[in-house]
Design a protein around this motif. Sequence first.
Motif, PDB file in Angstrom:
ATOM      1  N   ASP A 138       0.917  -1.330   0.123  1.00  0.00           N
ATOM      2  CA  ASP A 138       0.040   0.082  -0.148  1.00  0.00           C
ATOM      3  C   ASP A 138       0.930   1.357   0.016  1.00  0.00           C
ATOM      4  N   GLU A 139       1.991   1.103   0.769  1.00  0.00           N
ATOM      5  CA  GLU A 139       2.786   2.409   0.819  1.00  0.00           C
ATOM      6  C   GLU A 139       3.620   2.493  -0.456  1.00  0.00           C
ATOM      7  N   MET A 140       3.902   1.485  -1.089  1.00  0.00           N
ATOM      8  CA  MET A 140       4.548   1.586  -2.379  1.00  0.00           C
ATOM      9  C   MET A 140       3.353   2.281  -3.608  1.00  0.00           C
ATOM     10  N   GLU A 141       2.391   1.686  -3.472  1.00  0.00           N
ATOM     11  CA  GLU A 141       1.322   1.903  -4.414  1.00  0.00           C
ATOM     12  C   GLU A 141       1.100   3.523  -3.923  1.00  0.00           C
ATOM     13  N   ALA A 142       0.805   4.170  -2.833  1.00  0.00           N
ATOM     14  CA  ALA A 142       0.700   5.452  -2.867  1.00  0.00           C
ATOM     15  C   ALA A 142       2.085   6.342  -3.141  1.00  0.00           C
ATOM     16  N   PHE A 143       3.116   5.953  -2.930  1.00  0.00           N
ATOM     17  CA  PHE A 143       4.344   6.641  -3.300  1.00  0.00           C
ATOM     18  C   PHE A 143       4.411   6.534  -4.910  1.00  0.00           C
ATOM     19  N   ASP A 144       4.053   5.476  -5.702  1.00  0.00           N
ATOM     20  CA  ASP A 144       3.998   5.775  -7.210  1.00  0.00           C
ATOM     21  C   ASP A 144       3.048   6.657  -7.367  1.00  0.00           C
ATOM     22  N   ALA A 145       1.841   6.483  -6.938  1.00  0.00           N
ATOM     23  CA  ALA A 145       0.972   7.424  -7.379  1.00  0.00           C
ATOM     24  C   ALA A 145       1.302   9.057  -7.067  1.00  0.00           C
ATOM     25  N   GLU A 146       2.084   9.316  -6.169  1.00  0.00           N
ATOM     26  CA  GLU A 146       2.374  10.649  -6.072  1.00  0.00           C
ATOM     27  C   GLU A 146       3.564  10.894  -6.996  1.00  0.00           C
ATOM     28  N   LEU A 147       4.427  10.039  -7.277  1.00  0.00           N
ATOM     29  CA  LEU A 147       5.375  10.197  -8.466  1.00  0.00           C
ATOM     30  C   LEU A 147       4.989  10.492  -9.718  1.00  0.00           C
ATOM     31  N   ALA A 148       3.833   9.548  -9.963  1.00  0.00           N
ATOM     32  CA  ALA A 148       3.188   9.666 -11.331  1.00  0.00           C
ATOM     33  C   ALA A 148       2.496  11.055 -11.366  1.00  0.00           C
TER      34      ALA A 148
ATOM     35  N   HIS B  82       3.167  13.815 -10.156  1.00  0.00           N
ATOM     36  CA  HIS B  82       4.223  14.914 -10.331  1.00  0.00           C
ATOM     37  C   HIS B  82       5.045  14.812 -11.615  1.00  0.00           C
ATOM     38  N   GLY B  83       4.896  13.902 -12.265  1.00  0.00           N
ATOM     39  CA  GLY B  83       5.621  13.462 -13.555  1.00  0.00           C
ATOM     40  C   GLY B  83       6.852  12.754 -13.488  1.00  0.00           C
ATOM     41  N   PHE B  84       7.361  12.073 -12.305  1.00  0.00           N
ATOM     42  CA  PHE B  84       8.482  11.413 -12.386  1.00  0.00           C
ATOM     43  C   PHE B  84       8.276  10.211 -13.090  1.00  0.00           C
ATOM     44  N   ASP B  85       9.341   9.930 -13.769  1.00  0.00           N
ATOM     45  CA  ASP B  85       9.464   8.388 -14.756  1.00  0.00           C
ATOM     46  C   ASP B  85       9.756   7.335 -13.471  1.00  0.00           C
ATOM     47  N   SER B  86      10.416   7.507 -12.491  1.00  0.00           N
ATOM     48  CA  SER B  86      11.134   6.184 -11.996  1.00  0.00           C
ATOM     49  C   SER B  86      11.155   6.553 -10.552  1.00  0.00           C
ATOM     50  N   ARG B  87      10.826   5.712  -9.595  1.00  0.00           N
ATOM     51  CA  ARG B  87      11.149   5.981  -8.421  1.00  0.00           C
ATOM     52  C   ARG B  87      12.222   6.534  -7.865  1.00  0.00           C
ATOM     53  N   ALA B  88      13.402   5.765  -8.416  1.00  0.00           N
ATOM     54  CA  ALA B  88      14.851   6.565  -8.128  1.00  0.00           C
ATOM     55  C   ALA B  88      14.909   8.184  -8.348  1.00  0.00           C
ATOM     56  N   ASP B  89      14.283   8.505  -9.539  1.00  0.00           N
ATOM     57  CA  ASP B  89      14.275  10.156  -9.714  1.00  0.00           C
ATOM     58  C   ASP B  89      13.252  10.667  -8.828  1.00  0.00           C
ATOM     59  N   GLY B  90      12.398  10.023  -8.111  1.00  0.00           N
ATOM     60  CA  GLY B  90      11.593  10.626  -6.983  1.00  0.00           C
ATOM     61  C   GLY B  90      12.220  10.734  -5.624  1.00  0.00           C
ATOM     62  N   LEU B  91      12.763   9.595  -5.562  1.00  0.00           N
ATOM     63  CA  LEU B  91      13.685   9.614  -4.252  1.00  0.00           C
ATOM     64  C   LEU B  91      14.868  10.624  -4.332  1.00  0.00           C
ATOM     65  N   ARG B  92      15.618  10.495  -5.419  1.00  0.00           N
ATOM     66  CA  ARG B  92      16.643  11.409  -5.418  1.00  0.00           C
ATOM     67  C   ARG B  92      16.157  12.899  -5.458  1.00  0.00           C
TER      68      ARG B  92
END
Length: 191
Positions: A67-77, A79-89
């Motif tokens: 659930d946490e991963m799904e919520a994080f991926d939704a936030e990244l999407a 805001h237009g981030f292509d990958s989790r790595a870019d968002g975390l960075r």
Amino acid sequence: MPKGRILTQSERLVIVREAAKGVGKPRLAQRFGVTRRTIDYTIKREKDRRRDTGIRTAAASVTVTPDEMEAFDAELAKHGFDSRADGLRALMQATNGIFVPDEHLSGELASFRAALNRVGNNITQIARRMNEAKKRGLPPPWSNRQYEEIRALAGTILEMGDQIDLLVRRRNSAMAVTVDDVLREFALGTK
């Protein structure tokens, strides 16, 4: 040591690798026939080169629930981030503005801690009296008024727990807004 000796690229890489393993700079200087200052400069130059060219040498790992991963991926999407790595960075690069101590929260929690310590002392005294009465086979050594005070004390503890929960929820809400702003800024390229 010969002055003006120029290190080859492969020697520079060996120096950086050996220094990272813990080999001392004087030992490296002697081994390669250069000054210690040359060793310092070589190591610094390599650090600067890695930083400037964006070579990433450290990794971050965290285990989360689906659930946490799904919520994080939704936030990244969002805001237009292509990958989790870019968002975390992006979040890591902006930590100076996000993870700052909250003086108000710290002050409130310190006052709650002091109040809970007082309550803890009172509970210890009550438990001691109860144990003494139980050992002697006597009824609890308090009046109805004291019993009401104990009930009020329990109510106070529950109310404090609710207040702490509300305080932390408000702080988390403010933190979420800040993180949301950071992601938006990076996605729009304003930083």
